[in-house]
Scaffold this motif. Structure first.
Motif, short mmCIF file in Angstrom:
data_model
loop_
_atom_site.label_atom_id
_atom_site.label_comp_id
_atom_site.label_asym_id
_atom_site.label_seq_id
_atom_site.Cartn_x
_atom_site.Cartn_y
_atom_site.Cartn_z
N THR A 198 7.23 -7.30 12.25
CA THR A 198 7.33 -5.98 11.63
C THR A 198 7.42 -6.19 10.13
O THR A 198 8.14 -7.06 9.65
N GLN A 199 6.66 -5.40 9.38
CA GLN A 199 6.52 -5.61 7.94
C GLN A 199 7.65 -4.93 7.16
O GLN A 199 7.98 -3.76 7.41
N VAL A 200 8.18 -5.67 6.21
CA VAL A 200 9.19 -5.13 5.29
C VAL A 200 8.65 -5.22 3.87
O VAL A 200 8.22 -6.29 3.43
N THR A 201 8.66 -4.11 3.18
CA THR A 201 8.22 -4.05 1.80
C THR A 201 9.36 -3.52 0.94
O THR A 201 9.99 -2.52 1.29
N VAL A 202 9.63 -4.20 -0.17
CA VAL A 202 10.70 -3.79 -1.07
C VAL A 202 10.10 -3.59 -2.46
O VAL A 202 9.53 -4.52 -3.03
N SER A 203 10.23 -2.39 -2.96
CA SER A 203 9.64 -2.09 -4.26
C SER A 203 10.72 -1.85 -5.31
O SER A 203 11.79 -1.31 -5.02
N ALA A 204 10.39 -2.25 -6.53
CA ALA A 204 11.36 -2.09 -7.62
C ALA A 204 11.35 -0.65 -8.15
O ALA A 204 10.37 0.06 -7.98
#
Length: 125
Positions: free
Chosen positions: A119-125
């Motif tokens: 499962t994909q996890v994306t963390v954006s600033a």
């Protein structure tokens, strides 16, 4: 046949939280280790956290200690990864693993015999 299905990934901002879920079917080794690993393109799969389903003893990589919590249902079929205060370096595809013996270090990927699709996890600033 053992099947692992991960869910709960998504896109969050820095400092946000996600709860990953790994559901197992056909898995009867309820004293063995279950682990969460992540992988980014071009890099090897790395350990995040692991837990012995029977006793609940847990292990964490240094980078996530104090921010992530692994837990499981008592029947061992479902394992969770609560991820708080997410940082950009936490991004990646998260995989759940299940072992079939008590041998092997819980934070080593070769301890695990079965893997989910991720499962994909994306963390954006």
């Amino acid at each position: 046949q053992v099947t692992l299905v991960e869910s709960g990934g998504g896109s969050v901002e820095v400092g946000g939280s996600l709860r990953l879920v790994c559901e197992a079917s056909g898995y009867t080794a309820r004293r063995n280790a279950r682990g969460w690993f992540r992988q980014v393109p071009g890099k090897e799969r790395e350990a995040v956290a692991a837990i012995y389903v029977g006793g609940g003893l847990s292990f964490y990589s240094e980078s996530v200690k104090g921010r992530f919590t692994i837990s499981r249902e008592n029947n061992g079929n479902t394992v969770y990864l609560q991820m708080d205060n997410l940082q950009p370096e936490d991004a990646g595809m998260y995989y759940c693993g299940a072992g079939t013996s008590m041998a092997g270090a819980p934070l080593r990927s070769d301890t695990y015999d079965y893997w989910g699709q991720g499962t994909q996890v994306t963390v954006s600033a």
